[in-house]
Design an enzyme around this catalytic site. Sequence first.
Site, short mmCIF file in Angstrom:
data_model
loop_
_atom_site.label_atom_id
_atom_site.label_comp_id
_atom_site.label_asym_id
_atom_site.label_seq_id
_atom_site.Cartn_x
_atom_site.Cartn_y
_atom_site.Cartn_z
N ARG A 127 0.83 -1.21 0.00
CA ARG A 127 0.00 0.00 0.00
C ARG A 127 0.87 1.26 0.00
O ARG A 127 1.88 1.35 0.67
CB ARG A 127 -0.89 -0.01 1.26
CG ARG A 127 -1.73 1.23 1.42
CD ARG A 127 -2.94 0.99 2.28
NE ARG A 127 -2.62 0.76 3.67
CZ ARG A 127 -3.54 0.43 4.58
NH1 ARG A 127 -4.79 0.24 4.22
NH2 ARG A 127 -3.20 0.23 5.82
N ARG A 160 2.76 4.34 4.54
CA ARG A 160 2.36 4.78 5.88
C ARG A 160 3.36 4.24 6.90
O ARG A 160 3.79 3.09 6.79
CB ARG A 160 0.98 4.21 6.19
CG ARG A 160 -0.12 5.23 6.21
CD ARG A 160 -1.46 4.59 6.27
NE ARG A 160 -1.69 3.84 7.50
CZ ARG A 160 -2.87 3.32 7.83
NH1 ARG A 160 -3.90 3.46 7.03
NH2 ARG A 160 -3.02 2.64 8.93
P1 AMP Z 1 -6.50 2.83 10.45
O1 AMP Z 1 -6.21 3.93 9.50
O2 AMP Z 1 -7.96 2.64 10.72
O3 AMP Z 1 -5.80 1.54 10.08
O4 AMP Z 1 -5.86 3.27 11.86
C1 AMP Z 1 -4.48 3.48 12.02
C2 AMP Z 1 -4.11 3.41 13.50
O5 AMP Z 1 -4.79 4.45 14.23
C3 AMP Z 1 -4.50 2.12 14.20
O6 AMP Z 1 -3.56 1.08 14.03
C4 AMP Z 1 -4.57 2.59 15.66
O7 AMP Z 1 -3.28 2.72 16.21
C5 AMP Z 1 -5.17 3.99 15.52
N1 AMP Z 1 -6.65 3.93 15.58
C6 AMP Z 1 -7.51 4.18 14.57
N2 AMP Z 1 -8.79 4.03 14.98
C7 AMP Z 1 -8.72 3.66 16.28
C8 AMP Z 1 -9.69 3.31 17.26
N3 AMP Z 1 -11.00 3.28 16.98
N4 AMP Z 1 -9.24 2.98 18.51
C9 AMP Z 1 -7.94 3.01 18.82
N5 AMP Z 1 -6.96 3.28 17.95
C10 AMP Z 1 -7.35 3.61 16.68
#
Ligand code: AMP
Length: 219
Positions: A127, A160
């Site tokens: 990605r 990322r």
């Molecule tokens: P994502 O873009 O949804 O993969 O989120 C990236 C990172 O942000 C995750 O691996 C978590 O560290 C943090 N994160 C995103 N959403 C949440 C959530 N609902 N609760 C806790 N950490 C979150």
Amino acid sequence: MNLLIMGPPGAGKGSQAVIIKERYNIPHISTGAMFREAIKAKTKTGLLAKEYIDKGELVPDSVTIELVRERLQADDTKNGFLLDGFPRTIAQAQALDQILSEVGKKIDKVINLVVDEEILVIRISGRRVCKTCGETYHIVNKKPKVEEICDVCGGELIQRADDNVATVSNRIKVYYEKTRPLLNYYDDKGILINIDGSGEIEETFRYVEKIMEDANDLT
Ligand code: AMP
């Protein structure tokens, strides 16, 4: 319609969310994207979130819940919304129910993308995201027209920080431990719909479309 999109890291939640937002004209609320914005802006929340995100851990519930509580107060959520990456724990799901019930709302459908673990790792490690606008690409499955340049805004494509192999395996582990149990939570409420997320983006979206059509037939 108030929707959740769920699935392990790399299942394609973000890709589906972008299409759903366009097609059904509802805001896409991604807690991951909100944290990345906060990190970029170097806010207090961003600095705190970064410590967890870099390790593939979850940001504490209290911080995440407050972020969503505020976001859901915005006017654009009046006619529905799509939450992506929230809730990720039972405590977050319960808090979300509480936040919504205070304003007489509820989650209508939970779309869960089912994808095998080997596919997840391949998807995440390939990605790339645009540093400027956040559009996502894949080095094999969704190449930009010009290498390393965003088709949408011409920004630079980067990996990322939390998409490296070590962090990804922890994110997947955390998903199975803390987030997967939520599927039972929503199944018990009768609103969980599992769909195959292992195919192309357009193929998966056809299942999403079907869910939306069926939901409209019921109203
Ligand atoms: P994502 O873009 O949804 O993969 O989120 C990236 C990172 O942000 C995750 O691996 C978590 O560290 C943090 N994160 C995103 N959403 C949440 C959530 N609902 N609760 C806790 N950490 C979150």
